[in-house]
Scaffold this motif. Structure first.
Motif, mmCIF file in Angstrom:
data_model
loop_
_atom_site.group_PDB
_atom_site.id
_atom_site.type_symbol
_atom_site.label_atom_id
_atom_site.label_comp_id
_atom_site.label_asym_id
_atom_site.label_seq_id
_atom_site.Cartn_x
_atom_site.Cartn_y
_atom_site.Cartn_z
ATOM 1 N N LEU A 120 0.831 -1.199 0.000
ATOM 2 C CA LEU A 120 0.000 0.000 0.000
ATOM 3 C C LEU A 120 0.870 1.255 0.000
ATOM 4 C CD1 LEU A 120 -2.722 -1.034 2.608
ATOM 5 C CD2 LEU A 120 -3.033 -0.774 0.139
ATOM 6 N N PRO A 121 0.472 2.296 -0.717
ATOM 7 C CA PRO A 121 1.293 3.520 -0.773
ATOM 8 C C PRO A 121 1.581 4.111 0.602
ATOM 9 C CG PRO A 121 -0.424 3.568 -2.442
ATOM 10 C CD PRO A 121 -0.703 2.375 -1.583
ATOM 11 N N GLU A 122 0.624 4.030 1.528
ATOM 12 C CA GLU A 122 0.839 4.639 2.847
ATOM 13 C C GLU A 122 1.941 3.948 3.650
ATOM 14 O OE1 GLU A 122 -3.278 2.517 3.121
ATOM 15 O OE2 GLU A 122 -2.102 3.655 1.642
ATOM 16 N N ASN A 123 2.288 2.711 3.252
ATOM 17 C CA ASN A 123 3.370 2.024 3.959
ATOM 18 C C ASN A 123 4.718 2.705 3.725
ATOM 19 O OD1 ASN A 123 1.646 0.117 5.022
ATOM 20 N ND2 ASN A 123 2.018 -1.375 3.400
ATOM 21 N N LEU A 124 4.834 3.462 2.640
ATOM 22 C CA LEU A 124 6.101 4.111 2.315
ATOM 23 C C LEU A 124 6.458 5.208 3.306
ATOM 24 C CD1 LEU A 124 5.752 4.386 -1.569
ATOM 25 C CD2 LEU A 124 7.031 2.688 -0.260
ATOM 26 N N PRO A 129 11.978 -0.382 9.672
ATOM 27 C CA PRO A 129 11.540 -1.606 10.366
ATOM 28 C C PRO A 129 10.037 -1.847 10.238
ATOM 29 C CG PRO A 129 13.076 -0.375 11.737
ATOM 30 C CD PRO A 129 12.710 0.519 10.585
ATOM 31 N N GLU A 130 9.242 -0.779 10.361
ATOM 32 C CA GLU A 130 7.788 -0.925 10.243
ATOM 33 C C GLU A 130 7.379 -1.193 8.799
ATOM 34 O OE1 GLU A 130 5.680 2.314 12.042
ATOM 35 O OE2 GLU A 130 6.992 2.339 13.808
ATOM 36 N N LEU A 131 8.108 -0.614 7.856
ATOM 37 C CA LEU A 131 7.837 -0.888 6.445
ATOM 38 C C LEU A 131 8.063 -2.364 6.134
ATOM 39 C CD1 LEU A 131 7.329 -0.123 3.478
ATOM 40 C CD2 LEU A 131 9.723 0.587 3.337
ATOM 41 N N LEU A 132 9.146 -2.939 6.667
ATOM 42 C CA LEU A 132 9.410 -4.364 6.463
ATOM 43 C C LEU A 132 8.295 -5.213 7.072
ATOM 44 C CD1 LEU A 132 13.269 -4.517 7.119
ATOM 45 C CD2 LEU A 132 12.088 -4.784 4.925
ATOM 46 N N ARG A 181 13.028 3.281 -5.293
ATOM 47 C CA ARG A 181 13.073 4.579 -5.993
ATOM 48 C C ARG A 181 12.521 5.696 -5.112
ATOM 49 N NH1 ARG A 181 11.831 1.586 -10.713
ATOM 50 N NH2 ARG A 181 9.591 1.894 -10.353
ATOM 51 N N THR A 182 11.527 5.343 -4.264
ATOM 52 C CA THR A 182 10.971 6.348 -3.356
ATOM 53 C C THR A 182 12.027 6.813 -2.358
ATOM 54 O OG1 THR A 182 8.759 5.381 -3.556
ATOM 55 C CG2 THR A 182 9.168 6.789 -1.642
#
Length: 243
Positions: A120-124, A129-132, A181-182
């Motif tokens: 999901l885009p909001e995960n970026l 650690p939370e993204l993983l 890329r982000t």
């Protein structure tokens, strides 16, 4: 007086015949209407029974593929697992490959939906650690809940499934590259491609260990995977992102 009963009877006889024919016509029409209604009612029931039987056979096939692998599986083993006769199985599937393709299509559909939820885009906006956690947890959970997916995608060798697997891998690679890329908008494309491939390679190797374990041991392998990826990506992604 002359007798008239015979003439009267003759006049009435055709009416009786017509009445009998009309009765038969009405009876036939009513019978056809009742039969048509019964057929309409029975058709959905037959369809529902067929769908339940297919689901039963697919569940049995998933168990057999996980236990023996696709190559060693057989239609007889799948029928035994489903507690039906081989003849019943062949009413729905002509061979083992048809079962695998049907099951693979269903699992791929679920996998694509799950990937959409994981990336999901909001995960970026989360710290690494939370993204993983946000990306890996649903992917790992899906594979643990559907072990036949891994067995079919990487062990069947069926051309149709192999192509679908390659397309799924390409889609995952593109999603991972999008995340990189982000964080690293100025990163060389070839480097981002290489790092994305390495991430997927690490994940697949770890997933073999995760699926082969249970309970606390499985949780430990999941934690190790996240630690490896965190330490691998931190130097690259630690720099502040431009706004």
């Amino acid at each position: 007086m002359p007798e008239r009963p015979q003439a009267e009877n003759a006049a009435k006889a055709p009416k009786a015949t017509k009445g009998t024919a009309a009765g038969k016509t009405v009876g036939k029409t009513a019978g056809k209407t009742a039969g048509s209604a019964a057929e309409k009612t029975a058709a959905p029931r037959r369809q529902a029974r067929g769908e339940r039987r297919i689901a039963q056979l697919l569940d049995a096939a998933a168990s057999v593929f996980c236990r023996t692998g696709y190559a060693a599986a057989s239609t007889n083993a799948i029928a035994r697992e489903a507690e039906v006769s081989p003849g019943t199985l062949y009413q729905f599937f002509p061979n083992k490959e048809a079962i695998a393709v049907h099951l693979g299509d269903e699992l791929l559909r679920r996998a694509r939906h799950m990937h959409g939820q994981a990336f999901l885009p909001e995960n970026l906006d989360k710290p690494l650690p939370e993204l993983l956690d946000a990306v890996l947890d649903p992917v790992i959970a899906f594979n643990c809940e559907n072990p036949a997916f891994w067995a079919l995608m990487h062990g069947s060798g069926i051309p149709g499934i192999t192509q679908e697997r390659e397309e799924l891998h390409a889609g995952l690679l593109e999603r991972v590259q999008g995340i990189l890329r982000t964080f690293c908008p100025d990163g060389p494309p070839e480097e981002l491609t290489r790092v994305s491939g390495m991430i997927l390679g690490i994940f697949k190797a770890a997933l073999d260990l995760i699926l082969a374990s249970e309970g606390a041991e499985r949780a430990a392998y999941v934690a190790e995977l996240k630690t490896v990826l965190l330490r691998y990506l931190e130097p690259m992604l630690a720099a502040p992102r431009p706004h």
